[in-house]
Enzyme design. Structure first.
Site, PDB file in Angstrom:
ATOM      1  N   TRP A  84       0.806  -1.211   0.000  1.00  0.00           N
ATOM      2  CA  TRP A  84       0.000   0.000   0.000  1.00  0.00           C
ATOM      3  C   TRP A  84       0.843   1.267   0.000  1.00  0.00           C
ATOM      4  O   TRP A  84       2.021   1.241   0.266  1.00  0.00           O
ATOM      5  CB  TRP A  84      -1.014  -0.014   1.145  1.00  0.00           C
ATOM      6  CG  TRP A  84      -0.470   0.078   2.546  1.00  0.00           C
ATOM      7  CD1 TRP A  84       0.814   0.337   2.933  1.00  0.00           C
ATOM      8  CD2 TRP A  84      -1.213  -0.079   3.751  1.00  0.00           C
ATOM      9  NE1 TRP A  84       0.927   0.356   4.285  1.00  0.00           N
ATOM     10  CE2 TRP A  84      -0.311   0.108   4.823  1.00  0.00           C
ATOM     11  CE3 TRP A  84      -2.544  -0.348   4.051  1.00  0.00           C
ATOM     12  CZ2 TRP A  84      -0.706   0.021   6.160  1.00  0.00           C
ATOM     13  CZ3 TRP A  84      -2.925  -0.439   5.386  1.00  0.00           C
ATOM     14  CH2 TRP A  84      -2.023  -0.262   6.407  1.00  0.00           C
ATOM     15  N   GLU A  85       0.184   2.366  -0.308  1.00  0.00           N
ATOM     16  CA  GLU A  85       0.843   3.666  -0.450  1.00  0.00           C
ATOM     17  C   GLU A  85       1.998   3.620  -1.450  1.00  0.00           C
ATOM     18  O   GLU A  85       3.022   4.279  -1.283  1.00  0.00           O
ATOM     19  CB  GLU A  85       1.347   4.175   0.907  1.00  0.00           C
ATOM     20  CG  GLU A  85       0.250   4.535   1.887  1.00  0.00           C
ATOM     21  CD  GLU A  85      -0.637   5.659   1.376  1.00  0.00           C
ATOM     22  OE1 GLU A  85      -0.100   6.573   0.725  1.00  0.00           O
ATOM     23  OE2 GLU A  85      -1.856   5.625   1.619  1.00  0.00           O
ATOM     24  N   GLY A  86       1.828   2.822  -2.488  1.00  0.00           N
ATOM     25  CA  GLY A  86       2.865   2.696  -3.514  1.00  0.00           C
ATOM     26  C   GLY A  86       3.726   1.478  -3.276  1.00  0.00           C
ATOM     27  O   GLY A  86       4.445   1.400  -2.282  1.00  0.00           O
ATOM     28  N   GLN A 114       7.954   2.644  -6.037  1.00  0.00           N
ATOM     29  CA  GLN A 114       8.949   3.515  -5.391  1.00  0.00           C
ATOM     30  C   GLN A 114      10.251   3.525  -6.186  1.00  0.00           C
ATOM     31  O   GLN A 114      10.888   4.577  -6.343  1.00  0.00           O
ATOM     32  CB  GLN A 114       9.211   3.051  -3.954  1.00  0.00           C
ATOM     33  CG  GLN A 114       7.991   2.990  -3.059  1.00  0.00           C
ATOM     34  CD  GLN A 114       7.248   4.305  -2.971  1.00  0.00           C
ATOM     35  OE1 GLN A 114       7.842   5.376  -3.072  1.00  0.00           O
ATOM     36  NE2 GLN A 114       5.942   4.241  -2.789  1.00  0.00           N
TER      37      GLN A 114
END
Length: 236
Positions: free
Chosen positions: A217-219, A224
């Protein structure tokens, strides 16, 4: 080599299959949902001789071969991998004590493990707590160094944000390092603790599951890396 089952192995298979279908399978979903150790099934496995299958008779076991033990594992796993893992963890501990334990330790622990009376409290290898082994110390050192490196990258990114400066690359690097390291450290912790690491009596298996989420999650970690690569091309 002859892989045909013997009459004894076929009888064993039928016994374990009946036990699994009647006593394990109806509770498999509940065991998974409540995340509680099935003490009664553990005791029942001891009564049926499933926890001492490969133990030598002098320690109260049946002295069966590994093929027979694997047959029992397969049948129980059909009903619940969690319950089958109880037998697996017990055998791992028994084998470790057989190879490395003193005469007093084998007499004190092996019969009780086989009967389902004592637990699959501290992991010992080669006659000493595993934390005293050099290989384990090396793992701990790498884990500590990695945590500190990720911590400082994260704090640097946070500090840059407080200064009102761009942190696209720095934030991505902090997320990548910290999330990947969390998975690596908890995975190493599972390895260090052996079968205990997978037991819900210890927090390590939960920590591993929790850590894995941060790679997604969150990338994701892959995203990244893409962000970092693009920023580096812009900067340099």
């Amino acid at each position: 080599m002859n892989f045909n089952l013997t009459d004894e192995q076929r009888m064993l298979r039928e016994m374990v299959r009946e036990f699994s279908e009647k006593e394990i399978k109806p509770r498999a979903a509940e065991i998974d949902r409540t995340d509680e150790f099935p003490w009664d099934l553990w005791k029942r496995m001891g009564e049926l001789g499933l926890l001492g299958m490969t133990l030598p008779p002098e320690y109260g076991g049946s002295g069966m071969d590994t093929v027979s033990w694997a047959i029992a594992q397969e049948e129980m796993s059909r009903a619940s991998v969690v319950v089958a893992d109880i037998q697996l963890a017990t055998k791992v501990m028994q084998d470790m004590i057989l190879r490395n334990g003193s005469s007093a330790q084998t007499q004190a622990y092996l019969p009780a493990l086989g009967r389902g009376e004592k637990l699959c409290k501290q992991r010992v290898a080669f006659g000493q707590p595993i934390g005293h082994l050099q290989a384990i110390q090396f793992k701990l050192a790498d884990m500590s160094a990695g945590i500190e490196a990720a911590r400082w990258r994260l704090r640097h990114a946070a500090w840059l944000k407080d200064q009102g400066r761009p942190i696209i690359r720095e934030a991505a690097e902090a997320k990548l390092l910290a999330s990947d390291l969390a998975v690596k450290v908890t995975s190493e912790a599972l390895q260090i603790h052996g079968a205990y690491g997978y037991s819900t009596d210890f927090p390590i298996e939960r920590m591993y599951r929790d850590a894995k989420v941060y790679q997604i999650w969150e990338g994701t970690s892959e995203i990244q890396r893409m962000v970092i690569g693009r920023q580096l091309l812009k900067e340099y």
